[in-house]
Design an enzyme around this catalytic site. Structure first.
Site, PDB file in Angstrom:
ATOM      1  N   ASP A   1      -1.307  -6.057  -0.168  1.00 53.08           N
ATOM      2  CA  ASP A   1      -1.315  -5.550   1.153  1.00 53.08           C
ATOM      3  C   ASP A   1      -2.831  -5.121   1.267  1.00 53.08           C
ATOM      4  OD1 ASP A   1       0.544  -4.726   3.188  1.00 53.08           O
ATOM      5  OD2 ASP A   1       1.265  -3.168   2.022  1.00 53.08           O
TER       6      ASP A   1
ATOM      7  N   GLU B   1      -0.992  -5.420   8.783  1.00 56.42           N
ATOM      8  CA  GLU B   1      -0.098  -4.768   9.758  1.00 56.42           C
ATOM      9  C   GLU B   1      -0.666  -5.192  11.243  1.00 56.42           C
ATOM     10  OE1 GLU B   1       0.437  -0.703   8.905  1.00 56.42           O
ATOM     11  OE2 GLU B   1       1.480  -1.194   7.030  1.00 56.42           O
TER      12      GLU B   1
ATOM     13  N   LYS C   1      -0.987  -9.346   2.962  1.00 59.81           N
ATOM     14  CA  LYS C   1      -0.312  -9.228   4.073  1.00 59.81           C
ATOM     15  C   LYS C   1      -1.059  -7.963   5.004  1.00 59.81           C
ATOM     16  CE  LYS C   1       3.169  -5.807   3.816  1.00 59.81           C
ATOM     17  NZ  LYS C   1       2.725  -4.653   4.673  1.00 59.81           N
TER      18      LYS C   1
ATOM     19  N   ASP D   1       0.934  -1.268   0.209  1.00 61.51           N
ATOM     20  CA  ASP D   1       0.088  -0.114  -0.116  1.00 61.51           C
ATOM     21  C   ASP D   1       0.843   1.171  -0.137  1.00 61.51           C
ATOM     22  OD1 ASP D   1       0.760  -0.104   2.558  1.00 61.51           O
ATOM     23  OD2 ASP D   1      -1.221   0.102   3.624  1.00 61.51           O
ATOM     24  N   SER D   2       2.241   1.129   0.064  1.00 64.76           N
ATOM     25  CA  SER D   2       3.231   2.268  -0.171  1.00 64.76           C
ATOM     26  C   SER D   2       2.756   2.828  -1.523  1.00 64.76           C
ATOM     27  CB  SER D   2       4.627   1.700  -0.176  1.00 64.76           C
ATOM     28  OG  SER D   2       4.779   0.513  -1.063  1.00 64.76           O
TER      29      SER D   2
ATOM     30  N   GLU E   1       9.431  -4.025  10.182  1.00 62.66           N
ATOM     31  CA  GLU E   1      10.155  -2.676   9.514  1.00 62.66           C
ATOM     32  C   GLU E   1      10.740  -1.840  10.678  1.00 62.66           C
ATOM     33  OE1 GLU E   1       6.986  -0.929   6.959  1.00 62.66           O
ATOM     34  OE2 GLU E   1       8.276   0.901   6.901  1.00 62.66           O
TER      35      GLU E   1
HETATM   36  O1  KIV Z   1       3.605  -1.131   1.786  1.00 62.10           O
HETATM   37  C1  KIV Z   1       4.701  -1.440   1.269  1.00 62.10           C
HETATM   38  O2  KIV Z   1       5.585  -1.341   0.627  1.00 62.10           O
HETATM   39  C2  KIV Z   1       5.096  -2.188   2.549  1.00 62.10           C
HETATM   40  C3  KIV Z   1       6.590  -2.442   2.945  1.00 62.10           C
HETATM   41  C4  KIV Z   1       7.453  -1.285   3.275  1.00 62.10           C
HETATM   42  C5  KIV Z   1       7.018  -3.584   3.654  1.00 62.10           C
HETATM   43  O3  KIV Z   1       4.481  -2.688   3.817  1.00 62.10           O
END
Ligand code: KIV
Length: 285
Positions: A83, A115, A113, A44-45, A182
């Site tokens: 994510d 968090e 994924k 989600d970056s 992280e």
């Molecule tokens: O969203 C992302 O790119 C991430 C990584 C930094 C692990 O969660």
């Protein structure tokens, strides 16, 4: 054949390092895949490095699905992890299951994924019980940035380090197949890596994690607004792209692009016939 979660878990046992990178579109995913990266994260970056948001918080399910589908089309071999965006797995377990399922069924990803530590353990277990592999993520969890008060290294006091270690164990027991660490001090990441059976994937967590993940725009020098301490630039694509675009602009303005090399020729006799054919007068076809 695509990489499987069993193969990723075996890499830890064989002490084979696991390289992971983010990708957000078809072309990049294809390059990353062909370069031999076994794990691709549609992070989600993308909210920041692709969509221009200030944080990952505005990213929606629809945006994530759109990019996940493109990455899946581009990468044939890598295992693709999508994510789960902010608040798509907190409200209820059933909502989390429905959203995780969309990434697999509509998006074509092989894993999701999410968090958080102990607080998401039950959700992780229920998603895994439904047959969807989960990568967990602790340390700096960018979706909780307002609660954390910034992107600060986590686990720096003995109490906080113990909580992270406990969270890592709980998430492993809940069935996560791997765990992102992280921005965690390197010695703590080493302890966590030795304490759990699933691979740890570090980002700003030192060299002893089982694998490493980076945001592709950071390592290619594409996103220059902010370069995190943990990112190494293997290229400076933003400045190369700017130079290329400036050259294009200059050549169009100076009539040096295009030449016939980049144009399509036409048979001379056809051209002549066009020049001599009188234009049809009114009423004629
Ligand atoms: O969203 C992302 O790119 C991430 C990584 C930094 C692990 O969660």
């Amino acid at each position: 054949m695509r990489v499987t979660i069993t193969e990723i878990k075996e890499m830890k046992q064989k002490k084979e390092k696991i390289p992971m990178l983010t990708a957000y579109d078809y072309v990049t995913a294809k390059i990353v895949d062909e370069a031999g990266v076994p794990l691709i994260l549609v992070g989600d970056s993308l909210g920041m490095v692709i969509l221009g948001y200030e944080t990952t918080i505005p990213v929606t399910m629809e945006e994530m699905l759109h990019h996940t589908k493109a990455v899946v089309r581009g990468a044939r071999r890598a295992l693709i992890v999508a994510d789960m965006p902010f608040m798509t797995y907190h409200i209820s377990v059933s909502e989390a299951l429905r959203n995780a399922a969309r990434f697999i069924q509509e998006g074509g990803a092989q894993a999701v994924k999410l968090e958080g530590g102990k607080i998401v353990a039950e959700t992780v277990k229920r998603i895994v019980d439904c047959g969807i592999p989960v990568m967990a993520h602790i340390g700096v969890t960018p979706q909780s940035i307002y609660q954390l008060g910034g992107y600060k290294v986590q686990g720096k006091t003995p109490e906080l380090a113990k909580i992270l270690l406990k969270d890592a164990r709980i998430l492993g027991e809940a069935g996560a197949f791997s765990l992102v660490l992280e921005c965690v001090p390197a010695p703590l990441a080493r302890v966590i890596t030795q304490a759990i059976n699933i691979p740890t994937i570090g980002i700003g967590a030192g060299p002893d994690c089982d694998g490493q993940v980076q945001v592709i725009s950071d390592i290619l020098g594409l996103f220059t607004e902010f370069v995190p301490k943990h990112a190494k630039q293997y290229a400076k694509l933003a400045s190369e792209m700017k130079t290329a675009v400036a050259n294009y602009v200059a050549e169009v303005k100076s009539h040096t692009f295009p030449t016939m090399e980049h144009s399509f020729p036409m048979d001379e006799s056809l051209l002549k016939s066009l020049e001599t054919t009188p234009s049809p007068s009114k009423g004629e076809d």
